[in-house]
Design a protein around this motif. Sequence first.
Motif, mmCIF file in Angstrom:
data_model
loop_
_atom_site.group_PDB
_atom_site.id
_atom_site.type_symbol
_atom_site.label_atom_id
_atom_site.label_comp_id
_atom_site.label_asym_id
_atom_site.label_seq_id
_atom_site.Cartn_x
_atom_site.Cartn_y
_atom_site.Cartn_z
ATOM 1 N N GLN A 1 -3.392 6.108 4.495
ATOM 2 C CA GLN A 1 -3.603 5.433 3.455
ATOM 3 C C GLN A 1 -5.120 5.602 2.841
ATOM 4 O OE1 GLN A 1 -5.344 2.101 2.629
ATOM 5 N NE2 GLN A 1 -4.358 2.383 0.811
ATOM 6 N N TYR B 1 1.655 4.742 1.248
ATOM 7 C CA TYR B 1 1.340 5.644 2.613
ATOM 8 C C TYR B 1 1.817 6.914 2.356
ATOM 9 C CZ TYR B 1 -0.040 1.156 4.927
ATOM 10 O OH TYR B 1 -0.862 0.015 5.263
ATOM 11 N N LYS C 1 0.975 -1.055 0.040
ATOM 12 C CA LYS C 1 -0.033 0.063 -0.004
ATOM 13 C C LYS C 1 0.902 1.334 0.040
ATOM 14 C CE LYS C 1 -4.118 -1.972 0.433
ATOM 15 N NZ LYS C 1 -5.052 -1.964 -0.496
ATOM 16 N N ARG D 1 -0.009 -3.175 7.548
ATOM 17 C CA ARG D 1 -1.311 -2.387 7.697
ATOM 18 C C ARG D 1 -1.464 -1.765 8.849
ATOM 19 N NH1 ARG D 1 -0.451 -3.542 3.308
ATOM 20 N NH2 ARG D 1 -1.484 -4.427 1.844
ATOM 21 N N CYS E 1 1.015 10.198 -4.612
ATOM 22 C CA CYS E 1 1.290 10.686 -3.176
ATOM 23 C C CYS E 1 1.928 11.893 -3.072
ATOM 24 C CB CYS E 1 1.599 9.427 -2.198
ATOM 25 S SG CYS E 1 2.076 9.825 -0.648
#
Length: 159
Positions: A48, A29, A27, A97, A58
């Motif tokens: 996220q 972030y 993912k 996560r 991002c």
Amino acid sequence: MLRLASLLFSLTLVSLSWAAKTADTDKVYLVAKFDVDGTTYNEVVFFQDDAIDELADCNREIMYGRRGGWQVYTHITKAVSGFTYSTSYACAAGAQRFSDWDRSGRAPRSQVFSVTIKNERLEVKSHASYSQCMGWVRQRGGETSKQYCGKSAQRIVNQ
């Protein structure tokens, strides 16, 4: 010999498909670091959103945010009277996560993490105390903008 070559080819395919699967689970972030100026105390938030799945997106979001126009990661920082805070942002991808960010700001910052961002890869490790974390960071070259300790209200939900 042909059997060995076939086995090596099969192992290569398996390792390539595993690498592709691992990359798919990463993912992106937006890592926000809030530090009290003049101290080693930091707080950290891991934002996220599935709308951001590329590091370039991002980084673009940071550019918008610096101009006061967050598109996806809308948040407000609260200044505490008597303290000067600095906020810095970095984008990184990782497989870890995190629990959701507490938007109220009232959840206790009881988790202590060492945060390392190297080659746009995010690595976060839990520590029992802030002093233990600082010792760990100092053993690895000391605090930098890409390696530091931070307290957070979020938890790591997978390792």
